[in-house]
Design a protein around this motif. Structure first.
Motif: not given
Ligand SMILES: [Zn+2]
Length: 478
Positions: A9-15
């Motif tokens: 559920t974590v947006p890819a930009e925040f991975s």
């Protein structure tokens, strides 16, 4: 929720896998800067720091090539700073509830003294986890009274991703019959002060639990070492009536006066609590530029009095907010800070604003960094500082409609609104859970070990459990 399903559920930009050198432009609904709430602002994060904070239009033009993340309905605000914490006390919790003052003697010293290094580490990691869940991105640990190498607390904080000012205790009049050698204490202090050079998250600090438990010579030596190293000396001061009276009997001085005589007050001293303070002692704090950690929840739960924080602030005394290991919840901390000033001081003089909302957000972020000597590192959404920040969901019924966001956050804000916690530009928690380690596994391990530790430690509770207390009173017919 397991780690893997959470990561989905974590947006890819925040991975966590994304390289930190890749700059990103965050475009939230609002940004809390040192100047207040800003709408239409953007924040560029690169290499763990804030690179730029300005109107979104100008940032879009200047940083056109970098990835932009729109965050509608979200507030980007600084992480809270807990300027007085005890990471080794996380297993205690409700053991201290309802107890009379000076619980350190009956609960904390016996518990901390019993903990081996593994248990100190687990307590530290649990406390760090709780802090991050409460939106707290930096804590100041006031020193654990456990034996052994306490660098396990640094390890715990680093693994969780929490920024930590880590104190070690330098008491030379300890309760034990075999006091450690003064030179050994100072050698350990010097080693500690130089141990974390270049560490991104850990800043060393020295502590003396309460002034009466050290010689004047040691108080001064410890203060001087902190001054030379540019670090903070932490101590508990004028917290309870029993502590003030003990100092008067032992030293014929109140604790703050005692620190002044020992030449241990100054810009590098952080005095925790300072609830029972005379006009002359207020002047001592102001004249020596000594900082104060105001611990409102500690006053609620176990105090005799409340730190006169607004009066101190009006005198120019520097203040941060602390939990004292009570409850690691940034929003409830600022609520308590404002409420207690109002009840203890505002009501009787008709001061209904008691700081006006924004003051408490500022004291718990920028103010906390300042009293910990970290204002060049963290505490504000400002270019050059570490990207320690929260994304807070504003799109909730409690904030609908919102007429004054700082006041809303102080009185209505809730931990459940914290969607993401970043420290040093890295996502540490997403929707309350760690993204790169297993929070549930830690809790399981602690549940297996904490019961035995608490049962074996020589803890003396006055109160008993809530059921025992109720039964005891019923038997007495009261
Ligand atoms: Zn404390």
């Amino acid at each position: 929720m397991t780690r893997n399903s959470l990561l989905d559920t974590v947006p890819a930009e925040f991975s966590p896998e994304r390289p930190s050198s890749e700059a990103v432009l965050l475009a939230p609904a609002a940004v809390l800067t040192p100047e207040g709430i800003q709408h239409g602002y953007g924040v560029v994060v690169s290499d763990g720091k804030f690179l730029a904070v300005a109107a979104l239009e100008s940032l879009s033009a200047e940083f056109g090539g970098i990835q932009r993340v729109d965050l509608p309905g979200r507030l980007l605000m600084p992480g809270f700073i807990d300027s007085h914490q005890h990471l080794a006390q996380a297993f205690g919790k409700a053991l201290a509830f309802g107890e009379p003052s000076e619980i350190f003697k009956r609960i904390w010293v016996p518990l901390e003294g019993f903990l081996n290094q593994e248990l100190v580490y687990l307590s530290g990691k649990l406390a760090a986890f709780e802090a991050l869940r409460g939106g707290i991105t930096t804590v100041a640990d006031a020193g654990a009274r456990s034996s052994g190498d306490l660098s396990v607390l640094a390890q715990a904080a680093e693994e969780a991703g929490l920024r930590c000012v880590l104190g070690i205790i330098c008491n030379d009049f300890p309760e034990s019959p075999n006091p450690p050698d003064k030179n050994e204490i100072l050698k350990r202090a010097d080693d500690h002060l130089s141990r974390y050079d270049g560490n991104a998250l850990i800043t060393p600090s020295l502590a003396i639990s309460i002034p009466e438990i050290a010689s004047d010579w040691m108080l001064n030596q410890v203060y001087e070492r902190c001054r030379e190293a540019g670090r903070v000396f932490q101590t508990h001061v004028n917290e309870h009536l029993a502590a003030v009276e003990r100092s008067l009997v032992d030293r014929r001085l109140r604790p703050l006066e005692h620190l002044a005589r020992a030449k241990a007050l100054g810009p590098h001293t952080l005095a925790a609590h300072v609830t029972l303070v005379t006009p002359a002692e207020l002047n001592l704090l102001r004249d020596t530029d000594t900082a104060v950690a105001y611990n409102p929840v500690a006053s609620q739960w176990k105090g005799n009095a409340v730190c006169p924080a607004l009066q101190m602030e009006a005198l120019g005394i520097r203040l941060g907010l602390g939990t004292d290991g009570t409850r690691s919840d940034g929003f409830r901390l600022v609520d308590a800070a404002e409420s207690l000033q109002r009840i203890a001081f505002g009501l009787s003089v008709g001061d209904s604003s008691c700081g006006g909302g924004y003051k408490w957000l500022d004291m718990s972020s920028r103010g906390g960094a300042e009293v910990l000597g970290l204002s060049g590192v963290t505490g504000s959404i400002k270019p050059g500082l570490a990207a320690d920040f929260l994304l807070v969901d504003l799109d909730v019924p409690e904030l609908t409609p919102s007429w004054d966001l700082p006041w809303d956050l102080v009185r209505l804000g809730n931990r459940s609104q914290i969607e993401a916690v970043f420290v040093g530009g890295r996502l540490r928690l997403w929707q309350g859970w760690p993204v790169d380690w297993d929070g549930k596994a830690l809790m399981e391990r602690i549940n297996k070990l904490a019961g035995e530790a608490v049962a074996q430690a020589p803890i003396k509770r006055v109160h008993g459990t809530s059921a025992e207390y109720t039964g005891f009173r019923r038997e007495l017919g009261i």
